[in-house]
Design an enzyme around this catalytic site. Sequence first.
Site, mmCIF file in Angstrom:
data_model
loop_
_atom_site.group_PDB
_atom_site.id
_atom_site.type_symbol
_atom_site.label_atom_id
_atom_site.label_comp_id
_atom_site.label_asym_id
_atom_site.label_seq_id
_atom_site.Cartn_x
_atom_site.Cartn_y
_atom_site.Cartn_z
ATOM 1 C CG ASP A 1 22.689 -28.816 -33.472
ATOM 2 O OD1 ASP A 1 21.754 -29.573 -33.413
ATOM 3 O OD2 ASP A 1 23.689 -29.397 -32.958
ATOM 4 C CG HIS B 1 14.951 -29.523 -37.959
ATOM 5 N ND1 HIS B 1 16.319 -29.000 -37.908
ATOM 6 C CD2 HIS B 1 14.833 -29.994 -39.177
ATOM 7 C CE1 HIS B 1 16.770 -29.059 -39.180
ATOM 8 N NE2 HIS B 1 15.653 -29.586 -39.737
#
Length: 424
Positions: free
Chosen positions: A12, A40
């Site tokens: 992340d 994503h």
Amino acid sequence: MITAVVGINWGDEGKGRMVDLLAEQYDIVARYQGGNNAGHTVVNERGKFILNLLPSGILRPECVNVMGPGMVIDIAHLDKELTSLRAQGVDVGAGNLKISDRATICMPYHPLLDGLEEDRMGAKKQGSTRRGIGPVYSDKYMRKSVRVGDLLFRDVLRDRLADIVEWKNLTVEKGYGHEPLSVDAMYDWLMRYGDPIMENICDTNLLLTDAADSGRSILLEAQLGALRDLDFGIFPYTSSSCTLAAYAPLGAGIPAKRLDNVVGIMKAYSSAVGGGPFVCEFSGRQADELREAGGEYGAATGRPRRVGGFDVVASRYGVRLQGATELAVTKLDVLSGMEEIPVCAAYELDGKRVDEFPLEPALERCKPIYESMPGFTGDITGCRKFADLPKQAQDYVRFMEDAVSCHIRYISVGPDREQYIDMG
Ligand code: GDP
């Protein structure tokens, strides 16, 4: 030019956003590991897109996107992702999406087994995303999995599937006491979600080596970060795949020697999802404020992320593992408004300072040694040159660069494509 874009931290880090930006310079974007266990988020002029399986270059019509043999693909999830992208006006076809015939299919019983095992573990659960990634990679290593290319050979697929399902039921039914799997249901599922992608299946090794030979540029896109790597991450709180740049060529299908660059994506602070030691972790209000400022909630699961200050020990380890040739720092803008920026400069273990990332049993006992850097204020999302940043923000970036001994090439100051600084 072949470049791997990889995560330096716990995942992340904003890889999707950086790949979306960098993909402009590449003809091909290839995913090389993992499945739909992470997400994503890409924001561009066409809207906000969450990609779990598809390579981030999919939003650029001229870019060829490859799902490599190192991936595990839940084809029902892929179907959902493709449907939603098409509904948002993104054109995806056989020309711009290529799926490796050697990639492994994540079957419906993989998430099922993931969930059954997490439930069995109760309080000791590993914090799996329950997307079946651990079980499907285990089956791959047991050589009892269905691959994407099997969809092309239906005459043998059914028999193969029957053998696998018989074996799987030893665990599902006899082990966990769950209702047994049916071969017909699994076969129908494969046909239903396999049919729409038949045209996309190909030999990605041939595709990528030919492309590289003819001078086309390739970007290899990672999922998750160095600290989730199966071998070198925080075991067992890792993913079940190899997230490192060293695996990128293999998982995509090109010889390792052809990799030219490794761009490491490193966040301006820390965040992690799931259990396990996270030494730099904030708590209480300090955590809540940073989580809110950074919007730290899982893209795939919506789970609130754990957050902390920039972790020098973990980030230096991540940069070394990845062999990063340059870095992109993301989310610097999130730190704006903090009077002082806490930085986890080292760990303390049994009263001693630790500068190198320790093995898990020791890591569990480490405490953070926090120092603080002067903070900065104001909206920096409009900054396009390093000199535009407040002096304290510049000092902070320089500090990060020195701490991990790797050149910071890009600084991301916002989620939008153009919100970044290129340091050259
Ligand atoms: P990935 O899995 O590494 O791509 O990371 P995620 O997509 O889970 O998380 C990145 C999140 O941060 C997304 O919502 C991005 O839009 C956002 N993001 C990326 N870079 C920046 C940045 O520099 N500033 C801000 N404010 N948000 C960013």
